[in-house]
Design an enzyme around this catalytic site. Structure first.
Site, mmCIF file in Angstrom:
data_model
loop_
_atom_site.group_PDB
_atom_site.id
_atom_site.type_symbol
_atom_site.label_atom_id
_atom_site.label_comp_id
_atom_site.label_asym_id
_atom_site.label_seq_id
_atom_site.Cartn_x
_atom_site.Cartn_y
_atom_site.Cartn_z
ATOM 1 N N GLU A 1 4.667 -26.623 -9.331
ATOM 2 C CA GLU A 1 4.613 -27.872 -9.023
ATOM 3 C C GLU A 1 3.609 -28.939 -9.285
ATOM 4 O OE1 GLU A 1 7.809 -30.674 -7.845
ATOM 5 O OE2 GLU A 1 7.859 -28.209 -6.219
ATOM 6 N N LYS B 1 1.738 -32.339 -7.351
ATOM 7 C CA LYS B 1 2.100 -32.796 -5.893
ATOM 8 C C LYS B 1 0.835 -32.589 -5.224
ATOM 9 C CE LYS B 1 4.956 -30.676 -3.748
ATOM 10 N NZ LYS B 1 6.104 -30.134 -2.536
ATOM 11 N N GLU C 1 15.030 -25.079 3.048
ATOM 12 C CA GLU C 1 13.460 -24.926 2.732
ATOM 13 C C GLU C 1 13.762 -23.567 3.721
ATOM 14 O OE1 GLU C 1 10.924 -27.973 2.464
ATOM 15 O OE2 GLU C 1 12.255 -29.195 1.193
ATOM 16 N N GLU D 1 0.608 -26.280 -1.408
ATOM 17 C CA GLU D 1 1.432 -27.019 -2.185
ATOM 18 C C GLU D 1 1.730 -27.086 -3.562
ATOM 19 O OE1 GLU D 1 3.544 -29.481 -0.233
ATOM 20 O OE2 GLU D 1 2.530 -28.084 1.324
#
Length: 471
Positions: free
Chosen positions: A321, A324, A267, A330
């Site tokens: 997303e 999250k 990541e 985030e």
């Protein structure tokens, strides 16, 4: 005309040499396919999106059947994940591990090109205290792969966060947390060595920059031109925070005598949006980080500590997303919006790199937003020189390209000319690299040569030969 064994008759070979330098020996780029959202396209559409972008590696956070079926026949290499909440069962019950491997891997392989299993994710920071189950779970999953004769092609590892390090600065002082060395890292690294697997690491220069924006140069964090930072422990100069963080992990592994284990960056990324207190979170910086990272990886070359080891890197993440938790950042690490449009335009392939330019301005908060000037340079001028660690073959190939198709002015390094002496490969390559770099306007990416060159802020001088500052 000859330069350290180079003949101009080789010009016809320069195009393939360039390809070797820039791409064939380069690393690999993948993406993380997170799905903590309620508005994402179907798995079938996602696979088509990845194929259209030339993305040939993907990492999942589960083994969702719809996703694995959609990936069937796509030739996209896949990393699947055994979630943290299943570690205890996998550790305590070999029968569970066998059933999980059969259900999640064997049932789809080889049509779905599963190449690795990530056991858990950042287990050491998991509040459910699953660390003690990690090594037994890894071993049981591996034994299940042995049972199904897949252990040679499907590797097992576990992504660790940089917080698993007790020391990460300077890179040469990198060390693992003392409480994790004996129970986790020594057996894990031994397992990885024995099985030919790599250590999976999650690296986020954004978080280091966000917390230290007054100290860390933004250019340094975004792979842009900067004077670099010298590691006082080993004398190596770093031009990106990413490389420095990777080498801190390599140093920690070296301290335990595991120099032969490779690293996969499972990541890394940069958010395109954040809260007011999240320094650096913007579309411009996200595009700069990820675009320059793709260039850094695909053009080849390792880190200053391990210059010959190319990296496989998974960008986080494929989509924004919306479900999250946490700060705004985030929910904004995505490369694409849920409607499949790019958040910003960066390439994912070597072909795409040919027309890519990081158009963002160069600036550094540590110097009030102005281009940082090194103490050794009175006007911000920089030069490009050859790396002594690149190796003879890589230097020669890069020199051939620079003096041939690259269009560098290499007449001064011919026999009898001003810069022929010292008659060494490194000196000649440095002159040629700098000529190319100056002619290209010192833009990002023109002083790399597959990891054979780096930027300096003090004018190089070999004997009577002074390097030009521009054309």
């Amino acid at each position: 005309m000859k330069i350290q064994g180079m003949e101009l008759l080789k010009i016809s070979l320069l195009v393939p040499i360039l390809c070797i330098l820039s791409f064939a020996d380069g690393g690999s780029i993948g993406v993380n396919y997170g799905r903590v959202a309620n508005n994402l396209p179907s798995a079938a559409k996602v696979v088509e999106l990845m194929k259209s972008q030339g993305i040939d590696r993907v990492k999942m956070y589960d083994t969702d059947p719809a996703v694995l079926k959609a990936l069937s026949g796509s030739a996209i290499k896949v990393v699947v994940n055994l979630p943290n909440e299943q570690l205890a069962n996998a550790a305590k019950r070999p029968s569970f591990a066998n059933a999980w491997v059969f259900r999640s891997v064997v049932a789809y392989y080889p049509s779905t090109a599963i190449e690795a299993i990530a056991i858990g994710n950042e287990v050491f920071v998991d509040t459910h205290n699953t660390t003690r189950f990690l090594i037994p779970a890894m071993k049981n999953i591996h034994q299940a792969l042995v049972k199904y004769k897949l252990d040679d092609t499907v590797k097992v590892s576990s992504p660790v966060a940089l917080s698993a390090l007790q020391n990460s600065y300077p890179s040469s002082a990198g060390s693992f947390r003392s409480d994790l060395i004996e129970p986790v890292f020594k057996p894990m690294l031994e397992f990885l060595r024995q099985t030919g697997s790599s250590l999976m690491v999650n690296i986020y220069p954004f978080f280091a920059y966000e917390s230290n924006a007054g100290v860390i140069s933004l250019d340094y964090a975004l792979f842009r031109e900067n004077p670099g930072v010298v590691d006082a422990g080993n004398g190596l100069r770093y031009f990106s925070l990413f490389d420095a963080q990777i080498d801190a992990v390599f140093a920690a592994m070296s301290a335990l005598k595991y120099n032969d284990v490779k690293i996969t960056v499972t990541e890394t990324g940069w958010p395109s949006k954040g809260d007011s207190n999240e320094a650096g979170a913007s579309i411009e910086n996200a595009a700069g980080y990820n675009g320059n990272l793709v260039r850094r990886i695909l053009t080849g070359g390792g880190t200053p500590l391990r210059p010959h080891e190319d990296l496989t890197v998974y960008l986080f993440a494929l989509f924004n997303e919306n479900e999250k938790f946490g700060p705004t950042s985030e929910r904004n690490f995505g490369l694409f919006y849920p409607n499949e449009k790019k958040v910003y335009n960066i390439p994912f392939t070597a072909e795409g790199l040919k027309s890519y330019r990081d158009s963002s301005p160069k600036r550094s908060p540590a110097t009030g937003g102005k281009q940082r000037v090194s103490p050794g340079s009175s006007n911000g001028q920089t030069w490009c020189v050859a790396s002594a660690q690149a190796g003879k073959d890589k230097l020669q190939a890069a020199l051939d390209y620079a003096c041939g198709e690259g269009g560098a002015d290499c007449h001064p390094i011919q026999p009898g000319s001003t810069c022929f002496d010292p008659n060494t490969l490194q000196a000649h390559a440095s002159f040629a690299f700098n000529s190319y770099y100056q002619k290209k306007g010192r833009i990002i990416g023109t002083c790399y040569f597959g990891g054979a060159a780096y930027i300096v802020s003090q004018q190089p001088k070999y004997g009577k030969c002074e390097f030009p500052t521009g054309y």
